[in-house]
Every structure is written in C-alpha cells, then in structure tokens.
Scaffold this active site. Sequence first.
Site, mmCIF file in Angstrom:
data_model
loop_
_atom_site.group_PDB
_atom_site.id
_atom_site.type_symbol
_atom_site.label_atom_id
_atom_site.label_comp_id
_atom_site.label_asym_id
_atom_site.label_seq_id
_atom_site.Cartn_x
_atom_site.Cartn_y
_atom_site.Cartn_z
ATOM 1 N N ASP A 381 43.479 36.241 44.359
ATOM 2 C CA ASP A 381 43.908 36.487 43.296
ATOM 3 C C ASP A 381 42.695 36.912 42.312
ATOM 4 O O ASP A 381 41.501 36.851 42.662
ATOM 5 C CB ASP A 381 44.362 34.383 43.068
ATOM 6 C CG ASP A 381 45.684 35.398 43.434
ATOM 7 O OD1 ASP A 381 47.042 35.443 43.629
ATOM 8 O OD2 ASP A 381 45.953 33.249 43.617
ATOM 9 N N THR A 382 43.405 38.614 41.273
ATOM 10 C CA THR A 382 42.667 38.951 40.920
ATOM 11 C C THR A 382 43.856 39.264 39.804
ATOM 12 O O THR A 382 44.824 39.141 39.206
ATOM 13 C CB THR A 382 42.685 39.977 41.621
ATOM 14 O OG1 THR A 382 42.449 40.212 42.779
ATOM 15 C CG2 THR A 382 41.801 41.360 41.078
ATOM 16 N N ILE A 383 43.019 39.526 38.236
ATOM 17 C CA ILE A 383 43.274 39.997 37.332
ATOM 18 C C ILE A 383 43.226 42.184 36.694
ATOM 19 O O ILE A 383 41.682 42.252 38.143
ATOM 20 C CB ILE A 383 42.577 39.322 35.967
ATOM 21 C CG1 ILE A 383 41.193 39.374 36.035
ATOM 22 C CG2 ILE A 383 43.079 37.436 36.544
ATOM 23 C CD1 ILE A 383 40.713 40.576 34.903
ATOM 24 N N MET A 463 47.094 44.024 41.407
ATOM 25 C CA MET A 463 46.318 42.987 41.443
ATOM 26 C C MET A 463 46.586 42.499 42.891
ATOM 27 O O MET A 463 47.819 42.752 43.364
ATOM 28 C CB MET A 463 46.151 41.580 40.636
ATOM 29 C CG MET A 463 45.858 42.104 38.954
ATOM 30 S SD MET A 463 46.162 40.414 37.637
ATOM 31 C CE MET A 463 47.265 41.072 37.578
#
Length: 572
Positions: A381-383, A463
């Site tokens: 997960d990322t932004i 993302m």
Amino acid sequence: MTSIKHCFKQSLKLVSVSIIFAASVSTSSAYDRITGEPFATRSEVIAQNGMAATSQPLATQVALDILKAGGNAIDAAIAANAMLGLVEPTGCGIGGDLFAIVWDAETSKLYGLNASGRSPQSLTMEHFKEKGLDKIPKFGPLPVSVPGAVDGWFMLSERFGSKSMQELLAPSIQYAKEGFPVSELIAYYFEMNQKRIGDYPGFEETFTINGQTPRKGEIFRNPALAATYEKIATGGRDAFYKGDIARTIGAFMQEQGGFLSYEDMAAHYSDWIEPVSSNYRGYDVWELPPNGQGIAALQILNVLELYDLEGMGHDSAEYVHTFVEAKKLAFEDRAKFYADPNFNEIPVDWLISKEYAKQRQQLISPTQAAQRVDAGKNDGDTIYLTVADKFGNMVSLIQSNYRGMGSGMIPTDLGFVLQNRGEMFALQEGHFNKYEPNKRPFHTIIPAFVTRNNEPLMSFGVMGGGTQPQMHAQIIINMIDFGMNLQEAGDAPRILHSGSSTPEGDIMTDGGYISLESGFSQKTRRELMNKGHVLRDANGAFGGYQAILFDQKHQVYYGASESRKDGQAAGY
C-alpha cells in the site's frame, strides 16, 4: 475535456462531448450519466488557480489551504504528504521512502528526486545465511531500511519551496492533537494491519482506541506524531536524522534485535536524478530510473505502440491479451535488471529503446499466452498525490511504508511505523538486487509525468505495489488510444496480471494469471481463456489513481481522483 488523444492532437482544444442516453448506460451503473462514459463516477474537477489530488480529502484540503495562503505546489505537496502520514498511516508515513517528479515553471524543466533509504551498514548476507533464510521476512526488524521521506521533504523545500517547514507541518500537528474522523477505506486497512502487526510493541498505544483500531467516523488522535512533527518543524532535517528521533529509532531497533542504527540514520542522503522518458504516439511519458520500477511502464508502452490498440477496443480479448503479453516481457527485465544503480550497471537506455521493444515484440503470439518468458539480454500500500499551482509548477509525488503499515517496528513514542522495504532484496548471489549493506532495495513506488513539445501536460500516479507500471500504461492507453478523459481513464475497468517473476527471481515459468475488473464482458473473458490465460478474481488489488492535467489553451487545470479509494481532487 474529452481525452488526451483529442487534447494532444488538437493542442488541447476542447470539444463537445456526445450525450450518452440512458439506454446505453450499463445496467451495473448506480445512476444514468448525462455526459461521458457510463462507467465514470463523476466528471473532472476544473479550476484556474490551483489543483490538488490526494488519496484522502483532508489532505487535499490542507494542500489547497497552503496554495490559497500563497504557497506553491511544492509547499502544498509536502503539507499534504505530512497530513497523509497522519490520516492514512495504513499506506504512508515518515517511516517510509519518497520519490517525486517536479515541473519547475521558472526553469521549464523536470526534476527527479530519489529519497529512498539504504540497508543497515551492520547487517550482512551472512546473518541471513546463519538464520537459514532464503527470503527476507515481511515484518519485524530485518526488512527495515533507513526512512527517506523526511529528507525528501527538505530536499524539495530547499530547492523549490517558498514556505517554512513550521507552516507546512502546522495543519498536521493541529489535526494530530485535536483528532480527525477516520474515513471508510482507511478504517478497513487499520483493522487489516492490526492482524498483521498488532502484536508488535507500540501498535496498541499508537494506533488503537481502547485496544481497537478506529472505526469509520471515529475521532482518532496521534499526539506522539504531533510531537515528532513539532521537533522536525523546529529542528529541521537533522532533528530527524541526527537528533533525538534518530537516537530513539536506533535504541528501539537494537532492543528488537534489529540492525538499523543511529549511524545509519545520520549517514542518509537523497539524490536529485534525471527522469527518463519514452515517446508514446507523440507524447513524452516520464518516469524515474531504477532502483524503482518506473521504466517498466515505458517498456510496456514501447511494445504496445507497435499495435493498433484503438482498433482492438478496450473491452476485447485481443487488447487484454496483447497488454498482458507486453507486461510479461517488461516484468522479466524488471526482475533481472532493476536495482540500485550504485551497485550495478543497468542498461536503462537500451531497455526503454524502440529498437529493443521491436525485438521483444517478436516474442508475443497473437493467439497464445506465454507460459515462460526469459529476461532480455544486455504488493504493498502506498499514497500518491499531485499538486499544481497558479505559477505553473506541478508535482508528482509518491510515498510509502511498503506493506500497508510497514514492518511493525514502531519506535517508542514517535507515532509512526518504520518501513519494511528491505524485504524486496534478493538473497541469491549474483542477483542485481541481492542484499548488501548500505544499498537501496528495489522499489515499487513510482511517480509519473507527461509532457508535450517540452511543455507540462499531466502529472499522475497509481498506488498499488507491483501493479503500478501496469496501471501507468493503462492510464496513458485509455486516454490516447481509447479517447477517455482524465477521470474516465482512472474509472475504467483495469487489467492486472500477476504471478510472474519478482525481484527475487528472473524467469516466469507458469504464465501467471489475469484479474479483470467487473466492467470487462464475459465474451472477453471466455476468449482470453481460449488463448491459454488463467483468470482469477481479485479484490482491492487494482491500485489508486490521482492526476492533474493542464490545458494550455484555456490556462486551467483538470483534476481526477480514484473512485476505488477515499481520495479527492479539488481546486480553486
């Protein structure tokens, strides 16, 4: 705005959009759209003075407040990223790394920033051998590398910013002290991450309310993060890398049997790097070179440029098959070649060349899915956020802990989790990405940018770990080949190919599998299976998109955000 295809070919001339009558709207739509594609969740956001698109509405509003107060896009991006570290710690935070591409209006040039950290100097390959490990663990102290995000903020601010770090961190500090209502998807990921890392020291004290992760709409506070941000705001970069914060991190990691030390923190530095590009049907798509995976998107596009995708159509087995086969080729090179360039000679220019694409295209069968692909010769997960300002500056920024909330290592009373990006190292001798001390691991997070005739056109990102190059390519194809506008390009059903090689190996031997979102027809799915593809359902694996497009003719910004997540695009 119709599409990049029309925008580019007519110098961003706006054209009218045909009305879509109710009879043509998919029966799966929640309502009938008057204009645009029936699968679109909304129209684009349009504004003159500034635009921000982030994965959480409160962060978008913080960015707009900075812009309205006279700050530029770089200032607003830093403030938004800090806010996301508070409101979306399930995907980012100052325990992670950062990459950015900046269009600087003053110099009319793109700049790339690699603010990723390195492995601990005292951790050697022999330690993994002694432990009998053939892979680096996902959680715990061993996958932790130096967090680079804070240094990235100061690098961006010192070169391009106009406001002090005290001003940029003030909104996040206030929210951290007073609290904010947790949004729906982030509440879901809080609960998921508690199952992963909830037993590690500090999780309950930092990220729960009476032992339970915050639910949707519940007010959550993080006073420890507020105190950490205050130290950074007043003490600058060195407060994080050479002060009490670094000492706390080093002592905590030693207590947990880890290797990340104060000395590792103090030695960290980021790098300004040159973005690289490939021209797709007349438009320059920009990515950052390894240790990230951005050039995989360019490799995919180079191969697909050799096909008439518009003639195939979006919902066709021919298009999906061709896309997947091109992806397989790029990802085998990704597995073999993408690593820290300070430790390897990486043939970036060759990998993203048109000549190489033509060679690789010969390996694609139009009728049969490849079951084995070799690399070419010579999840998390990322932004993602993007901001544009009234001065013409645009920022494409991505930041991540890696697996959701990272390693589970939560240094005492600091309010954030350290990343587990070191998990991406290979433990095989001779591999480009093999573990070595003081080395940057392979990275999945990638910002992107598009220019036309050396002018800024679009900053965007998607993302989603290893899915990102696939989704970058699909956004570009959706707009240029299939005529979608900025929002439609993100809302359109996505293709995800999984199961091929990873950075730990360089050969795909089973063909992998395809996951298609619900908008693809049963006919397309059946024809793909007839070509030898394996189809498998996936939930939540298709990434999260934000984008800003600049209309040169009318001097306005278009914004789009991800319908699958909690994000928002807004301007003024």
